[in-house]
Scaffold this motif. Structure first.
Motif, PDB file in Angstrom:
ATOM      1  N   ILE A  20       0.929  -1.151  -0.236  1.00 45.36           N
ATOM      2  CA  ILE A  20       0.066   0.070   0.010  1.00 45.36           C
ATOM      3  C   ILE A  20       0.813   1.340  -0.137  1.00 45.36           C
ATOM      4  CG2 ILE A  20      -1.648   1.392   1.179  1.00 45.36           C
ATOM      5  CD1 ILE A  20      -2.771  -1.367   2.281  1.00 45.36           C
ATOM      6  N   MET A  21       1.872   1.233   0.908  1.00 46.58           N
ATOM      7  CA  MET A  21       2.765   2.450   0.668  1.00 46.58           C
ATOM      8  C   MET A  21       3.383   2.774  -0.307  1.00 46.58           C
ATOM      9  SD  MET A  21       2.682   3.551   4.123  1.00 46.58           S
ATOM     10  CE  MET A  21       1.032   3.374   3.911  1.00 46.58           C
ATOM     11  N   LEU A  22       3.849   1.626  -1.096  1.00 45.21           N
ATOM     12  CA  LEU A  22       4.591   1.847  -2.367  1.00 45.21           C
ATOM     13  C   LEU A  22       3.351   2.350  -3.543  1.00 45.21           C
ATOM     14  CD1 LEU A  22       6.741  -1.410  -2.416  1.00 45.21           C
ATOM     15  CD2 LEU A  22       7.608   1.052  -2.113  1.00 45.21           C
ATOM     16  N   ILE A  23       2.493   1.729  -3.693  1.00 43.39           N
ATOM     17  CA  ILE A  23       1.501   2.073  -4.767  1.00 43.39           C
ATOM     18  C   ILE A  23       0.965   3.544  -4.706  1.00 43.39           C
ATOM     19  CG2 ILE A  23      -0.865   1.209  -3.824  1.00 43.39           C
ATOM     20  CD1 ILE A  23      -0.940  -0.278  -6.609  1.00 43.39           C
ATOM     21  N   ARG A  24       1.108   4.053  -3.055  1.00 40.23           N
ATOM     22  CA  ARG A  24       0.496   5.259  -2.872  1.00 40.23           C
ATOM     23  C   ARG A  24       2.070   6.169  -3.099  1.00 40.23           C
ATOM     24  NH1 ARG A  24      -4.397   6.151  -0.273  1.00 40.23           N
ATOM     25  NH2 ARG A  24      -3.549   8.359  -0.818  1.00 40.23           N
ATOM     26  N   ARG A  25       3.119   5.633  -3.194  1.00 36.31           N
ATOM     27  CA  ARG A  25       4.204   6.336  -3.244  1.00 36.31           C
ATOM     28  C   ARG A  25       4.516   7.371  -2.121  1.00 36.31           C
ATOM     29  NH1 ARG A  25       6.558   5.726  -8.335  1.00 36.31           N
ATOM     30  NH2 ARG A  25       8.176   7.017  -7.449  1.00 36.31           N
TER      31      ARG A  25
END
Length: 411
Positions: free
Chosen positions: A123-128
């Protein structure tokens, strides 16, 4: 599990705990009557490790302490090693097997903790979030939604569909992800997960890839330069399995070329042994990358459960000879016997040893109340329950048998 009286005084059985093993393990040992417990906060090596193991019966470690062939050979009194983690890569299992030292671990106790962190980092990565966080700390107010997405509806590719991979799969579906997986073994899918026949296909069809493979020669450098070249559409990559599974330098290039749009890495080819050693990686300061210090299973809940699991296995082995879950000597599940003495005989797995054991027992006219046997390629493990008045003579004779590795009388 009620305490069992052993022939060797429990307060004389030295148990060494390294690397800040959970208090749940210490409490379990003490509850069962073991008081000779030596604790060390960090990993040990070289002469320091040899010294603490000199008269130890049991050693409890996590992932940093290396139980090499040389270390195991010097630890003459060692009967068991407890790995308070998922893997056993830090132990020379072949050397432990040949030395008759039982090796246990906790393959399932931190499954949930790792799985939760995988979903969280996805989730953190896909929301940058890593880039947004860095900008905010630098005083920048970047509210743009460009390249920031929901996780719902995306496809998660799971490489290695074991206990953790399948748990990640279940959590991912609950979050609205579609799940595919690739495994070299035939694994039954859970929920709506779909099996994919090749790693290349999985990578090409997935938006997020997560690694959950064991550490061995078959997985070393699994995602090398060639495999990382199959990432072409800005997928996300998460590695919480083993540090040598991914070519870190090739991953950095893929990130810089935007073929991979973000990565979360919790395990590394080389990791500091303690807090004092500096951590260095070529992935530091790369955009949209989360680096964590091997904490996938480092929750209080996971460490507590690991402490209970491994300490219980060690106690069962010390007190009853039960070796279920062993990665070295053969596995045996043993019942408790009343009014007997139990003798464990570990020997090289060569022809004639079992015959000689039975021959000596027959000549001594020993009353056998129970006999159990299990073998692997190198070692045989025989457990004898005999009448109490026969135990000392039997133990003495069993030690004389050729190819004997270890003989112990339990009670």
């Amino acid at each position: 599990m009620a305490p069992l009286k052993t022939s060797f005084p429990k307060d004389k059985i030295k148990i060494v705990l390294l690397e800040s093993i959970s208090v749940s393990a210490v409490d379990t040992f003490k509850k069962m009557g073991y008081t000779h417990i030596e604790q060390h906060a960090g990993a040990l090596s070289g002469e320091e490790l040899d010294e603490v193991l000199k008269d130890a019966k049991v050693v409890c470690i996590r992932s940093k302490t290396q139980m090499t062939e040389a270390v195991i050979k010097k630890a003459k009194k060692l009967v068991a090693i407890g790995c308070f983690c998922i893997g056993t890569n830090q132990v020379d299992l072949d050397a432990a097997n040949k030395a008759g030292v039982c090796v246990f671990n906790a393959p399932f106790s931190n499954t949930r903790s790792v799985a939760e962190l995988v979903i969280a980092t996805a989730i953190m990565l896909i929301r940058r979030i890593p880039d947004k966080d860095k900008a905010a700390h630098a005083g920048e107010w970047d509210k743009s939604s460009v390249n920031s997405h929901e996780i719902r509806g995306k496809r998660l590719g799971v490489i290695g569909y074991g206990h953790i991979g399948s748990q990640v799969s279940i959590l991912a579906e609950a979050m609205g992800l579609k799940v595919s997986y690739y495994d070299v073994d035939n694994k039954l899918p859970l929920g709506n997960a779909e099996k994919v026949d090749s790693l290349k296909t999985l990578i090409e069809e997935s938006d997020i890839l997560t690694l959950h493979v064991p550490g061995n020669s078959g997985t070393q450098n699994l995602l090398d330069k060639k495999v990382l070249s199959w990432f072409t559409k800005g997928q996300l990559l998460i590695n919480m399995s083993r540090g040598d599974v991914v070519d870190i330098d090739a991953l950095k290039i893929a990130l810089e070329e935007k073929r991979i749009s973000g990565a979360a890495v919790d395990v590394f080819p080389e990791e500091p042994k303690n807090k004092e050693e500096k951590f260095s990686s070529s992935l530091q300061n790369v955009s949209n990358v989360i680096l964590t210090p091997h904490i996938g299973g480092s929750t209080e809940e996971a460490q507590w459960n690991i402490g209970l699991d491994v300490s219980s296995k060690l106690i069962k082995y010390i007190e009853s000879g039960t070796s279920i879950g062993s990665h070295s000597i053969p596995e045996l599940s043993l019942p408790k016997m009343e009014d007997t003495h139990r003798i464990l005989h570990i020997h090289k797995n060569v022809s004639g040893v079992l015959s000689e054991i039975n021959s000596k027992i027959s000549k001594l006219n020993v009353n056998i109340l129970g006999q159990y046997l299990s073998t692997n390629f190198d070692v045989g493990y025989v457990v004898l329950d005999i009448a109490k008045n026969d135990s000392l003579y039997t133990l003495k004779e069993l030690k004389r048998i050729d190819h004997t590795i270890k003989v112990r009388i339990l009670y």
